[in-house]
Design an enzyme around this catalytic site. Structure first.
Site, mmCIF file in Angstrom:
data_model
loop_
_atom_site.group_PDB
_atom_site.id
_atom_site.type_symbol
_atom_site.label_atom_id
_atom_site.label_comp_id
_atom_site.label_asym_id
_atom_site.label_seq_id
_atom_site.Cartn_x
_atom_site.Cartn_y
_atom_site.Cartn_z
ATOM 1 N N ASP A 123 0.863 -1.171 0.000
ATOM 2 C CA ASP A 123 0.000 0.000 0.000
ATOM 3 C C ASP A 123 0.907 1.230 0.000
ATOM 4 O O ASP A 123 2.099 1.142 0.338
ATOM 5 C CB ASP A 123 -0.904 -0.028 1.233
ATOM 6 C CG ASP A 123 -1.877 1.140 1.259
ATOM 7 O OD1 ASP A 123 -2.527 1.400 0.236
ATOM 8 O OD2 ASP A 123 -1.968 1.794 2.316
ATOM 9 N N ASP B 7 -0.123 5.183 0.838
ATOM 10 C CA ASP B 7 -0.289 6.196 1.879
ATOM 11 C C ASP B 7 -0.365 5.540 3.247
ATOM 12 O O ASP B 7 -1.199 4.667 3.491
ATOM 13 C CB ASP B 7 -1.557 7.020 1.624
ATOM 14 C CG ASP B 7 -1.391 8.464 2.075
ATOM 15 O OD1 ASP B 7 -0.745 8.686 3.105
ATOM 16 O OD2 ASP B 7 -1.893 9.360 1.397
#
Length: 342
Positions: A26, A28
């Site tokens: 992922d 952020d």
């Protein structure tokens, strides 16, 4: 990983970057925050890559194109090619292409990332319900998205046109705080039409399928900071996961995780890719990790010992998850977490 009930984080004697061929990361809260690299991320990823691990970046944000994401990561000191970026726009475009004829028009409510992904699948983005679209697709369009775009989607959906959404994350982080995400925009159309979209993004299977098709991973490890997208997505895909504590998940949320939200491994940040994970073993009525032992009392979690705080957290997870079984742990873990500074 089987989808049996996880009752403790697992250990591994070898670094995760050696135990798995591909990290599905992922962005952020894991690699960067507010546009800047998270501490230890650049060096940790460079060392994992140098050791032979393939790095792929998986995001629910459908606004930016893979080229734009790759450029941003490269500017941060993480050399990345566009083909190493997988977005929910790509996942939803594939989903649509499997249900409408080649070359079909698709009404877009969103940004450039969706348009690029649709063209990649041989579909034609259009702007109006009067353009006779074969599908409607909705993705995050940024703060400039005009209200009239929702009306166009509603007009088409009311005529029976199938509706797709890149993802349904209700919020999205920004440099100024938490802003409404695509899920909030989807709710506007849902309320107006009474319809339900087909959703592609994390934690649903279309997104995991897209990452595997594009990376060719044989033994992937999902790396994320969110229980309800990253970790649940790994659970739904039947693969292992590493939760890092650099994003939205804190110790209290982790202890209260339901089975589909329990990660395989827990670490402070991306340095966890470079090390083995300690074993969590049952010790009488408690669970031991490092120099800590955690037990589930009548109304709260108890923690004894001293040592690395993360080992204490891992022991607490085992005690909480074992006590909860297939449910959610409701025991108070506040005092124990305070001892760990978490």
């Amino acid at each position: 990983m089987s989808q049996s009930v996880r009752t403790r984080p697992e250990g591994t004697g070898q670094p995760l970057s050696e135990a798995y061929d591909t990290a599905l990361l992922d962005l952020d809260g894991v690699v960067y925050a507010g546009g800047s690299a998270i501490v230890h991320a650049v060096d940790s990823l460079a060392r994992a890559r140098a050791g032979g691990m393939h790095l792929a970046y998986v995001t629910n944000n459908a606004l930016r194109t893979p080229d734009a994401v790759a450029e941003h990561l490269t500017e941060l000191g993480i050399p990345t090619a566009a083909h190493d970026v997988i977005t929910s726009a790509q996942a939803v475009a594939r989903l649509i292409s499997e249900q409408v004829p080649a070359g079909s028009r698709v009404l877009v409510v969103g940004g450039e990332g969706l348009r690029v992904a649709l063209r990649e699948r041989g579909l034609t983005p259009v702007e109006s319900a009067d353009d006779e679209p074969a599908a409607v697709v909705q993705g995050y369009g940024g703060p400039e998205l005009q209200w009239g775009r929702f009306a166009e989607a509603c007009y088409a959906i009311a005529r029976g046109v199938p509706w797709f959404a890149s993802n349904t994350d209700l919020t999205i982080p920004s440099g100024r705080g938490i802003a409404p995400g695509n899920g909030a925009a989807v709710e506007v159309v849902r309320i107006a039409t009474g319809a339900e979209p087909q959703v592609a993004g994390k934690p649903l299977p279309p997104m995991h399928r897209e990452t595997i098709l594009r990376t060719g991973a044989k033994r992937p490890l999902v790396v994320g900071d969110r229980l309800d997208t990253d970790i649940e997505g790994a659970f739904n895909g039947g693969v292992d996961s590493l939760l890092v504590l650099t994003g939205v998940t804190d110790g209290a949320r982790l202890l209260a995780a339901s089975p589909q939200h329990r990660p395989t491994y827990v670490d402070a940040d991306l340095r966890g890719l470079l090390t083995g994970q300690p074993d969590v073993t049952q010790d009488g009525d408690g669970f031991r990790c490092g120099k800590w032992t955690a037990t589930a009392g009548a109304d709260r979690l108890e923690l004894e010992g001293d040592g690395e705080p993360l080992d204490g957290l891992r022991a607490l997870c085992a005690a909480a998850w074992s006590a909860a079984g297939e449910g959610v742990c409701e025991l108070d873990g506040g005092k124990a977490l305070a001892r760990l500074g978490l």
